[in-house]
Design a protein around this motif. Structure first.
Motif, PDB file in Angstrom:
ATOM      1  N   MET A   5       0.828  -1.204   0.000  1.00 40.40           N
ATOM      2  CA  MET A   5       0.000   0.000   0.000  1.00 40.40           C
ATOM      3  C   MET A   5       0.865   1.257   0.000  1.00 40.40           C
ATOM      4  O   MET A   5       0.550   2.254   0.612  1.00 40.40           O
ATOM      5  N   THR A   6       2.000   1.168  -0.682  1.00 39.01           N
ATOM      6  CA  THR A   6       2.829   2.356  -0.781  1.00 39.01           C
ATOM      7  C   THR A   6       2.175   3.356  -1.722  1.00 39.01           C
ATOM      8  O   THR A   6       1.405   3.000  -2.613  1.00 39.01           O
ATOM      9  N   SER A   7       2.511   4.630  -1.537  1.00 38.60           N
ATOM     10  CA  SER A   7       1.939   5.664  -2.390  1.00 38.60           C
ATOM     11  C   SER A   7       2.652   5.683  -3.734  1.00 38.60           C
ATOM     12  O   SER A   7       3.748   5.132  -3.898  1.00 38.60           O
ATOM     13  N   GLN A   8       2.019   6.328  -4.699  1.00 39.30           N
ATOM     14  CA  GLN A   8       2.574   6.442  -6.040  1.00 39.30           C
ATOM     15  C   GLN A   8       2.154   7.779  -6.623  1.00 39.30           C
ATOM     16  O   GLN A   8       1.230   8.432  -6.121  1.00 39.30           O
ATOM     17  N   PHE A   9       2.826   8.168  -7.688  1.00 41.89           N
ATOM     18  CA  PHE A   9       2.445   9.382  -8.391  1.00 41.89           C
ATOM     19  C   PHE A   9       1.787   9.012  -9.708  1.00 41.89           C
ATOM     20  O   PHE A   9       2.236   8.094 -10.407  1.00 41.89           O
ATOM     21  N   ILE A  10       0.701   9.701 -10.035  1.00 42.12           N
ATOM     22  CA  ILE A  10       0.044   9.519 -11.313  1.00 42.12           C
ATOM     23  C   ILE A  10       0.023  10.847 -12.050  1.00 42.12           C
ATOM     24  O   ILE A  10       0.182  11.909 -11.445  1.00 42.12           O
ATOM     25  N   ASP A  11      -0.162  10.776 -13.348  1.00 43.74           N
ATOM     26  CA  ASP A  11      -0.234  11.978 -14.163  1.00 43.74           C
ATOM     27  C   ASP A  11      -1.693  12.396 -14.317  1.00 43.74           C
ATOM     28  O   ASP A  11      -2.545  11.599 -14.712  1.00 43.74           O
ATOM     29  N   VAL A  12      -1.963  13.647 -13.973  1.00 45.18           N
ATOM     30  CA  VAL A  12      -3.311  14.210 -14.144  1.00 45.18           C
ATOM     31  C   VAL A  12      -3.173  15.465 -14.997  1.00 45.18           C
ATOM     32  O   VAL A  12      -2.792  16.523 -14.506  1.00 45.18           O
ATOM     33  N   GLU A  13      -3.406  15.305 -16.287  1.00 48.69           N
ATOM     34  CA  GLU A  13      -3.296  16.407 -17.239  1.00 48.69           C
ATOM     35  C   GLU A  13      -1.943  17.118 -17.131  1.00 48.69           C
ATOM     36  O   GLU A  13      -1.858  18.348 -17.086  1.00 48.69           O
ATOM     37  N   GLY A  14      -0.884  16.309 -17.078  1.00 48.89           N
ATOM     38  CA  GLY A  14       0.457  16.860 -17.055  1.00 48.89           C
ATOM     39  C   GLY A  14       0.979  17.242 -15.687  1.00 48.89           C
ATOM     40  O   GLY A  14       2.104  17.752 -15.577  1.00 48.89           O
ATOM     41  N   ARG A  15       0.203  16.981 -14.635  1.00 47.13           N
ATOM     42  CA  ARG A  15       0.642  17.317 -13.279  1.00 47.13           C
ATOM     43  C   ARG A  15       0.775  16.026 -12.458  1.00 47.13           C
ATOM     44  O   ARG A  15       0.029  15.078 -12.667  1.00 47.13           O
ATOM     45  N   ARG A  16       1.721  16.046 -11.517  1.00 44.30           N
ATOM     46  CA  ARG A  16       1.915  14.889 -10.651  1.00 44.30           C
ATOM     47  C   ARG A  16       0.968  14.977  -9.457  1.00 44.30           C
ATOM     48  O   ARG A  16       0.894  16.015  -8.787  1.00 44.30           O
ATOM     49  N   VAL A  17       0.267  13.888  -9.204  1.00 41.15           N
ATOM     50  CA  VAL A  17      -0.607  13.790  -8.037  1.00 41.15           C
ATOM     51  C   VAL A  17      -0.275  12.497  -7.297  1.00 41.15           C
ATOM     52  O   VAL A  17      -0.148  11.432  -7.909  1.00 41.15           O
ATOM     53  N   ARG A  18      -0.111  12.611  -6.006  1.00 36.29           N
ATOM     54  CA  ARG A  18       0.248  11.451  -5.175  1.00 36.29           C
ATOM     55  C   ARG A  18      -1.017  10.774  -4.669  1.00 36.29           C
ATOM     56  O   ARG A  18      -1.918  11.426  -4.124  1.00 36.29           O
ATOM     57  N   VAL A  19      -1.078   9.458  -4.840  1.00 35.36           N
ATOM     58  CA  VAL A  19      -2.234   8.674  -4.402  1.00 35.36           C
ATOM     59  C   VAL A  19      -1.749   7.415  -3.696  1.00 35.36           C
ATOM     60  O   VAL A  19      -0.617   6.963  -3.877  1.00 35.36           O
ATOM     61  N   LYS A  20      -2.626   6.859  -2.906  1.00 33.42           N
ATOM     62  CA  LYS A  20      -2.413   5.535  -2.326  1.00 33.42           C
ATOM     63  C   LYS A  20      -3.666   4.731  -2.630  1.00 33.42           C
ATOM     64  O   LYS A  20      -4.786   5.141  -2.283  1.00 33.42           O
ATOM     65  N   LEU A  21      -3.490   3.591  -3.280  1.00 33.07           N
ATOM     66  CA  LEU A  21      -4.599   2.733  -3.667  1.00 33.07           C
ATOM     67  C   LEU A  21      -4.529   1.442  -2.862  1.00 33.07           C
ATOM     68  O   LEU A  21      -3.444   0.888  -2.666  1.00 33.07           O
ATOM     69  N   ALA A  22      -5.673   0.973  -2.411  1.00 28.40           N
ATOM     70  CA  ALA A  22      -5.720  -0.262  -1.638  1.00 28.40           C
ATOM     71  C   ALA A  22      -7.034  -0.975  -1.917  1.00 28.40           C
ATOM     72  O   ALA A  22      -8.038  -0.345  -2.263  1.00 28.40           O
ATOM     73  N   GLY A  23      -7.025  -2.291  -1.775  1.00 33.92           N
ATOM     74  CA  GLY A  23      -8.238  -3.072  -1.992  1.00 33.92           C
ATOM     75  C   GLY A  23      -8.372  -3.530  -3.427  1.00 33.92           C
ATOM     76  O   GLY A  23      -7.586  -3.179  -4.312  1.00 33.92           O
ATOM     77  N   ASP A  24      -9.396  -4.315  -3.674  1.00 39.31           N
ATOM     78  CA  ASP A  24      -9.693  -4.851  -5.007  1.00 39.31           C
ATOM     79  C   ASP A  24     -10.179  -3.732  -5.913  1.00 39.31           C
ATOM     80  O   ASP A  24     -11.097  -2.984  -5.548  1.00 39.31           O
ATOM     81  N   SER A  25      -9.603  -3.624  -7.098  1.00 35.75           N
ATOM     82  CA  SER A  25      -9.996  -2.552  -8.018  1.00 35.75           C
ATOM     83  C   SER A  25     -11.446  -2.666  -8.461  1.00 35.75           C
ATOM     84  O   SER A  25     -12.048  -1.688  -8.904  1.00 35.75           O
ATOM     85  N   GLY A  26     -12.031  -3.861  -8.342  1.00 36.71           N
ATOM     86  CA  GLY A  26     -13.427  -4.037  -8.713  1.00 36.71           C
ATOM     87  C   GLY A  26     -14.405  -3.783  -7.579  1.00 36.71           C
ATOM     88  O   GLY A  26     -15.624  -3.757  -7.798  1.00 36.71           O
ATOM     89  N   ALA A  27     -13.890  -3.581  -6.367  1.00 32.33           N
ATOM     90  CA  ALA A  27     -14.751  -3.309  -5.215  1.00 32.33           C
ATOM     91  C   ALA A  27     -15.318  -1.898  -5.308  1.00 32.33           C
ATOM     92  O   ALA A  27     -14.800  -1.048  -6.040  1.00 32.33           O
ATOM     93  N   PRO A  28     -16.398  -1.611  -4.575  1.00 38.13           N
ATOM     94  CA  PRO A  28     -16.960  -0.260  -4.594  1.00 38.13           C
ATOM     95  C   PRO A  28     -15.923   0.779  -4.188  1.00 38.13           C
ATOM     96  O   PRO A  28     -15.144   0.550  -3.250  1.00 38.13           O
ATOM     97  N   PRO A  29     -15.875   1.909  -4.873  1.00 35.14           N
ATOM     98  CA  PRO A  29     -14.838   2.908  -4.581  1.00 35.14           C
ATOM     99  C   PRO A  29     -15.134   3.725  -3.327  1.00 35.14           C
ATOM    100  O   PRO A  29     -16.273   4.093  -3.048  1.00 35.14           O
ATOM    101  N   LEU A  30     -14.058   4.023  -2.595  1.00 39.95           N
ATOM    102  CA  LEU A  30     -14.124   4.850  -1.395  1.00 39.95           C
ATOM    103  C   LEU A  30     -13.001   5.875  -1.491  1.00 39.95           C
ATOM    104  O   LEU A  30     -11.827   5.510  -1.585  1.00 39.95           O
ATOM    105  N   VAL A  31     -13.350   7.156  -1.467  1.00 36.75           N
ATOM    106  CA  VAL A  31     -12.395   8.243  -1.642  1.00 36.75           C
ATOM    107  C   VAL A  31     -12.141   8.908  -0.292  1.00 36.75           C
ATOM    108  O   VAL A  31     -13.096   9.270   0.414  1.00 36.75           O
ATOM    109  N   LEU A  32     -10.873   9.097   0.067  1.00 34.61           N
ATOM    110  CA  LEU A  32     -10.484   9.694   1.343  1.00 34.61           C
ATOM    111  C   LEU A  32      -9.819  11.039   1.080  1.00 34.61           C
ATOM    112  O   LEU A  32      -8.800  11.104   0.380  1.00 34.61           O
ATOM    113  N   VAL A  33     -10.376  12.115   1.668  1.00 36.18           N
ATOM    114  CA  VAL A  33      -9.932  13.472   1.379  1.00 36.18           C
ATOM    115  C   VAL A  33      -9.501  14.164   2.669  1.00 36.18           C
ATOM    116  O   VAL A  33     -10.317  14.370   3.576  1.00 36.18           O
ATOM    117  N   HIS A  34      -8.233  14.543   2.751  1.00 39.02           N
ATOM    118  CA  HIS A  34      -7.673  15.170   3.948  1.00 39.02           C
ATOM    119  C   HIS A  34      -7.969  16.668   3.997  1.00 39.02           C
ATOM    120  O   HIS A  34      -8.580  17.239   3.088  1.00 39.02           O
TER     121      HIS A  34
END
Length: 288
Positions: A1-30
């Motif tokens: 469950m380490t974090s990673q960087f993804i590209d969002v329209e040319g910008r780096r955004v750090r995310v941490k993904l966990a669980g089955d990708s087919g499971a219902p999505p849950l978004v955590l916002v600090h």
């Protein structure tokens, strides 16, 4: 469950993904001046049932800001943009803490097809009172100094205010906050956001009133959790939740501060998990 960087329209955004990708999505916002580490104590538990997406909101933590992402509405749009980049287009359940609670609430109004339910933890938007440490960021000159010259004492003071028990402001949390402040422009971004949503007198009323009116007119299942000893946004705001969002359930936790999910994760999960299970939109349902 380490974090990673993804590209969002040319910008780096750090995310941490966990669980089955087919499971219902849950978004955590600090919240403001923070990062996805604010969910460290609960991600693994949620991942047993959900595809968990925790992120450094664009502009905060180690994420690059999105263009014009200073208002609550723009931050909500930028967060939905992260889900788009991940290919997660299903209605999601959102949990937001502090400013993240306001961002999640705004997302439910602006993107109703992307938000199926809300858990708001000591959310901004329900009252004027806020810690003087945030108000100080809105003061001209002083705010710029605080944002551009972070020092360990001020960072430690904020971390200790977060919890009812200051001992929970661990060296790790202080070191992490210092690293973000020194290595990124998140401090200056936090100052700009603080000046947008608050003043030296407290949280501004105009954006709060507009957001709450819109949320009341477009309700989604909502549970609000507040710590009775919250020193960032006082628990007295919980009464305003009942007035503004009569459809919402409100739970005030005795002896708890601003981040129930970190301070008392078991108690927080005992509230959040049954609510999420009852309001979950499965992939099959969302496809109908």
């Amino acid at each position: 469950m380490t974090s990673q960087f993804i590209d969002v329209e040319g910008r780096r955004v750090r995310v941490k993904l966990a669980g089955d990708s087919g499971a219902p999505p849950l978004v955590l916002v600090h919240g403001i001046s923070s990062s996805l580490e604010d969910w460290a104590a609960v991600i693994a538990e949620f991942a047993t049932d959900y595809r968990v997406i925790a992120l450094d909101v664009p502009g905060f933590g180690y994420s690059d800001p999105a263009p014009d992402s200073i208002t609550i509405n723009a931050l909500a749009d930028a967060t939905v943009g992260v889900l788009d980049a991940l290919g997660e287009m299903r209605p999601a359940q959102w949990i937001g803490n502090s400013l993240g609670g306001a961002i999640a609430l705004a997302a439910s109004v602006r993107h109703p097809d992307r938000v199926s339910s809300l858990v708001l933890v000591s959310p901004a938007a329900f009252g004027r009172s806020v810690t003087p440490l945030l108000r100080s960021l809105t003061v001209p000159v002083l705010g710029k100094i605080l944002a551009s010259r972070p020092n360990r004492n001020s960072v430690a003071m904020l971390q200790k205010q977060v919890f009812a028990d200051p001992a929970l402001a661990t060296r790790y949390r202080i070191d992490h906050a210092m690293a973000i402040a020194k290595e990124t422009d998140a401090g200056e971004f936090s100052r700009r956001v603080a000046a947008e949503v608050a003043s030296v007198r407290g949280v501004k009323e105009k954006w709060r009133r507009q957001l709450l009116a819109q949320a009341a007119a477009n309700p989604v299942p909502t549970t609000v959790v507040w710590g009775a000893k919250d020193r960032i946004l006082p628990a007295s705001h919980a009464g305003a939740v009942r007035a503004a969002l009569p459809h919402a359930d409100v739970v005030v936790l005795p002896g708890v501060g601003h981040m129930a999910q970190l301070e008392v994760p078991e108690r927080f999960l005992a509230i959040a998990r049954p609510f999420l299970a009852a309001t979950c939109v499965t992939e099959a349902q969302s496809a109908l």
